[in-house]
Every structure is written in C-alpha cells, then in structure tokens.
Design an enzyme around this catalytic site. Sequence first.
Site, PDB file in Angstrom:
ATOM      1  N   ASP A   1      14.662 -13.908  -1.590  1.00  0.00           N
ATOM      2  CA  ASP A   1      13.610 -13.812  -0.584  1.00  0.00           C
ATOM      3  C   ASP A   1      13.001 -15.190  -0.392  1.00  0.00           C
ATOM      4  O   ASP A   1      12.591 -15.835  -1.345  1.00  0.00           O
ATOM      5  CB  ASP A   1      12.503 -12.854  -1.039  1.00  0.00           C
ATOM      6  CG  ASP A   1      12.974 -11.412  -1.055  1.00  0.00           C
ATOM      7  OD1 ASP A   1      14.019 -11.129  -0.440  1.00  0.00           O
ATOM      8  OD2 ASP A   1      12.309 -10.581  -1.676  1.00  0.00           O
TER       9      ASP A   1
ATOM     10  N   ASP B   1       9.596  -0.298  -3.339  1.00  0.00           N
ATOM     11  CA  ASP B   1      10.440  -0.774  -4.447  1.00  0.00           C
ATOM     12  C   ASP B   1       9.643  -0.765  -5.753  1.00  0.00           C
ATOM     13  O   ASP B   1      10.155  -0.372  -6.805  1.00  0.00           O
ATOM     14  CB  ASP B   1      10.906  -2.220  -4.207  1.00  0.00           C
ATOM     15  CG  ASP B   1      11.802  -2.351  -2.987  1.00  0.00           C
ATOM     16  OD1 ASP B   1      12.367  -1.336  -2.538  1.00  0.00           O
ATOM     17  OD2 ASP B   1      11.929  -3.487  -2.482  1.00  0.00           O
TER      18      ASP B   1
ATOM     19  N   ASP C   1      -1.061 -11.729  10.103  1.00  0.00           N
ATOM     20  CA  ASP C   1      -0.853 -10.460   9.411  1.00  0.00           C
ATOM     21  C   ASP C   1       0.575  -9.957   9.511  1.00  0.00           C
ATOM     22  O   ASP C   1       0.959  -9.004   8.859  1.00  0.00           O
ATOM     23  CB  ASP C   1      -1.759  -9.374  10.026  1.00  0.00           C
ATOM     24  CG  ASP C   1      -3.181  -9.512   9.545  1.00  0.00           C
ATOM     25  OD1 ASP C   1      -3.405 -10.322   8.618  1.00  0.00           O
ATOM     26  OD2 ASP C   1      -4.063  -8.819  10.095  1.00  0.00           O
ATOM     27  N   ASN C   2       1.350 -10.598  10.376  1.00  0.00           N
ATOM     28  CA  ASN C   2       2.691 -10.087  10.657  1.00  0.00           C
ATOM     29  C   ASN C   2       3.761 -10.695   9.782  1.00  0.00           C
ATOM     30  O   ASN C   2       3.744 -11.880   9.503  1.00  0.00           O
ATOM     31  CB  ASN C   2       3.051 -10.370  12.116  1.00  0.00           C
ATOM     32  CG  ASN C   2       2.663  -9.212  13.002  1.00  0.00           C
ATOM     33  OD1 ASN C   2       2.952  -8.060  12.656  1.00  0.00           O
ATOM     34  ND2 ASN C   2       2.016  -9.507  14.105  1.00  0.00           N
TER      35      ASN C   2
ATOM     36  N   GLN D   1      -8.721  -1.729   1.933  1.00  0.00           N
ATOM     37  CA  GLN D   1      -7.611  -2.231   2.733  1.00  0.00           C
ATOM     38  C   GLN D   1      -7.621  -3.771   2.823  1.00  0.00           C
ATOM     39  O   GLN D   1      -6.568  -4.375   2.969  1.00  0.00           O
ATOM     40  CB  GLN D   1      -7.569  -1.564   4.107  1.00  0.00           C
ATOM     41  CG  GLN D   1      -7.315  -0.040   4.051  1.00  0.00           C
ATOM     42  CD  GLN D   1      -6.001   0.378   3.361  1.00  0.00           C
ATOM     43  OE1 GLN D   1      -4.913   0.027   3.780  1.00  0.00           O
ATOM     44  NE2 GLN D   1      -6.096   1.134   2.251  1.00  0.00           N
TER      45      GLN D   1
HETATM   46  P1  ADP Z   1       7.532   1.716   1.513  1.00  0.00           P
HETATM   47  O1  ADP Z   1       7.271   0.310   1.113  1.00  0.00           O
HETATM   48  O2  ADP Z   1       8.888   2.191   1.104  1.00  0.00           O
HETATM   49  O3  ADP Z   1       7.211   2.004   2.957  1.00  0.00           O
HETATM   50  P2  ADP Z   1       5.098   3.178   0.943  1.00  0.00           P
HETATM   51  O4  ADP Z   1       4.497   2.479   2.122  1.00  0.00           O
HETATM   52  O5  ADP Z   1       5.168   4.656   0.991  1.00  0.00           O
HETATM   53  O6  ADP Z   1       6.554   2.613   0.616  1.00  0.00           O
HETATM   54  O7  ADP Z   1       4.257   2.721  -0.342  1.00  0.00           O
HETATM   55  C1  ADP Z   1       4.643   3.037  -1.646  1.00  0.00           C
HETATM   56  C2  ADP Z   1       3.419   3.124  -2.509  1.00  0.00           C
HETATM   57  O8  ADP Z   1       2.663   1.922  -2.408  1.00  0.00           O
HETATM   58  C3  ADP Z   1       2.451   4.221  -2.117  1.00  0.00           C
HETATM   59  O9  ADP Z   1       2.786   5.461  -2.720  1.00  0.00           O
HETATM   60  C4  ADP Z   1       1.143   3.664  -2.653  1.00  0.00           C
HETATM   61  O10 ADP Z   1       1.075   3.890  -4.042  1.00  0.00           O
HETATM   62  C5  ADP Z   1       1.283   2.168  -2.410  1.00  0.00           C
HETATM   63  N1  ADP Z   1       0.730   1.811  -1.081  1.00  0.00           N
HETATM   64  C6  ADP Z   1       1.407   1.362  -0.007  1.00  0.00           C
HETATM   65  N2  ADP Z   1       0.583   1.125   1.032  1.00  0.00           N
HETATM   66  C7  ADP Z   1      -0.648   1.426   0.615  1.00  0.00           C
HETATM   67  C8  ADP Z   1      -1.965   1.401   1.209  1.00  0.00           C
HETATM   68  N3  ADP Z   1      -2.133   1.016   2.481  1.00  0.00           N
HETATM   69  N4  ADP Z   1      -3.015   1.775   0.439  1.00  0.00           N
HETATM   70  C9  ADP Z   1      -2.855   2.171  -0.815  1.00  0.00           C
HETATM   71  N5  ADP Z   1      -1.666   2.237  -1.441  1.00  0.00           N
HETATM   72  C10 ADP Z   1      -0.571   1.869  -0.746  1.00  0.00           C
END
Ligand code: ADP
Length: 342
Positions: free
Chosen positions: A33, A297, A127-128, A286
């Site tokens: 990465d 991951d 942010d992107n 947030q």
């Molecule tokens: P992916 O990266 O595969 O899209 P997710 O977005 O579902 O996976 O995020 C995996 C985990 O990371 C969530 O179950 C949570 O524990 C944490 N997480 C991700 N985004 C947030 C968020 N905006 N606020 C709090 N926890 C988050």
Amino acid sequence: MATDGPQPAKKIKLQHNSLRQNALFGMGNPLLDICAVVDKDFLDKFEELVKKFKVEYYAGGSTQNSVKVAQWMIQQPHKVATFFGCIGKDKFGDILKKKAEEAHVDAHYYEQNEQPTGTCAACITGDNRSLVANLAAANCYNKERHLDQKENWQLVEKAKVYYIAGFFITVSTESILKVANHVSENNKILGLNLSAPFISQFFKEDLMKIIPYVDILFGNETEAATFAREQGFETEDIKEIAKKAQSLPKVNEKRQRVIVFTQGKEDTIMATADNVTTFPVIDIKQDEIVDTNGAGDAFVGGFLSQLVHDQPLEKCIQAGHYAANVIIRRSGCTFPEAPDFH
Ligand code: ADP
Ligand code: MG
C-alpha cells in the site's frame, strides 16, 4: 516444588503458550500500500506518485492485513500467523518481506520474475481516498510452484484456522479449493470473506464452488446485499440474508456454518444454525475516525485472534470490534505497539 498442578495464574500462562506457531493460515494478494497525500489532478498520473509526493508504505492486501492484525492481537508466540501469496523479486517485494517480519507474520511468498510486486495506491485528497490496485505479481500465485511444494504444504497442515479473502478467487480458486478440502477433511475451520460486490457478481461460479467448504463467511452490508441479489435470495433484510447464507449446502456437516456481517457503525450480525444475533460496535466520535479503510480486514483479524484461542464466537466478535476501532483511528491498516483487549 509442589506437584499438585499449576496455580490459576500459571494455568492461564500455559494456555496462552499452548498456541502453536503457524496455527493460523492466510493466503491472498500481498500488495504494497502506497499512501500519498496528493492534489486532485494527480489521480491520473499514478506513475509519478512515488517520486513526487510524500509517500508512506504499508504492507497491505486484504488477507495479509487480517493475519497481521490477528498476530498483533495474539502477540505471543510470534509467527502464529502464516501467510502465502505472490510477489516480485524487486524493491517493493523486499519491503513486503521486511514488513511481514516486523509484524512477526510467517510469510512465505512465492517469488517470481515475470511481474513486479503488486501495489495499491491510496491517494488522499482531503476526506476522499481513491484506491488503485494493481495486482501484478499477486495475480501470479501458482499452486504447483508454491502451495503444492512439500515444505509449504507442511505449513498449511500445521494450521487449525484458515482465512482467505474473496479477492483471491480472482487469482487461484484451485489453490483455495485444495486448502478448503484439507480443512473439511480434517474438521478444521475455514473463513472466507465476500470482499467486494464484484466477487459475488463476476466470480459467482468460483465463489459458489468454495462456499460449501466455508465455516465462517464474513462480509459487509453491501457485499451481503449483492451476494443475496446474485443468489436470488429475494430479500434485502440483512438478517434474512445471513440466515439464507448460513443454510447453503455444506461439505463438512459436523461443523455448522456461521455468517458474520459487519455494517460500519451499525450492529454486526451473526447467524448460526440456531439463531441470528446482533452486536453493537464500539462507539466512536465520528471526528476521531482517521481512515475507515481496512476496517473490515481489521475486524476479521481481531475475530481470528480469538478463534485460534478457541474462544466463543461472542468473544471473537468483541475482539473484531476492538481491532477495527483501533485501526480506524489511524492511517492505513496500522496499529500501536500492543493491544489492550482482554
Ligand atoms: P468494511 O471495511 O469491510 O466496509 P465495515 O465498514 O463494516 O467493514 O467496518 C468493520 C468494522 O469496523 C465495524 O464492525 C466497526 O466495528 C468498525 N467501524 C467501521 N466504520 C465505523 C464507524 N463509522 N463507526 C464505528 N465503527 C466503525
Ligand atoms: Mg464499510
């Protein structure tokens, strides 16, 4: 010395040390990465990225990220996690080898000359994030030349928990099926991730060859929805999708399949043969989130760290939430010195 059995504290220590090296096996696309903060116009001019901007290298790739996080959560002994994948004989390959070593992951790369080490460029503009993955060498993983080799296969056999991200389906389904057969025949545990909607859409046939061997299926909400649509589940309800995926045919019937769907900040869903349960994630402001890339991951890494310790599924999910919460506070799929999870 007394011989009437160990003290409780000692017992815990013994249990801890009983975790064997190479107990967790991962196979996937090792990517370097490259994170760069760039200006908007730059996104097209990928080639110049390394030269022109401040860049940071992280050993990446979905599966490798997960096993690294698992090893970090486990801490001791080193090299509980094994990783297989393909790299080139080049500078980036050397960086990957060094990073794996620093993470105490027992990486055994298939090294070849035809293609350079794969990269994933993350270009950050405010942010992107734009991700540009170039599999290159990662796409050259070869079953005969690596997985089938005696010393490599011996490492596969040493494991009790196996994890492969769905992305690897685009590279070597035959390698996945060889591992999957071993897992089923020996009543071990295979975890697979849906990884991205395009896997369910465009690699459907290969995915469905592997699913019957899968003991734990991971995915996020969009991947779950796409999987359901492609499979004709006729529901958009994530709990219903999880139930239906849980009950798909399975080769090793001694082990019931478990489905785990994360949904960002929303509750994580787990379906077992008996029921569907929801688990709230760890609350985070947030504005404390730096980078949610690799959250999924990291979740899997935390989950696997408890699974190799034979912990209950609830504890695995807690650890997944913990690891994800740590990683989203930082740039890239990186972590501090030691975890604080009990
Ligand atoms: P992916 O990266 O595969 O899209 P997710 O977005 O579902 O996976 O995020 C995996 C985990 O990371 C969530 O179950 C949570 O524990 C944490 N997480 C991700 N985004 C947030 C968020 N905006 N606020 C709090 N926890 C988050
Ligand atoms: Mg997400």
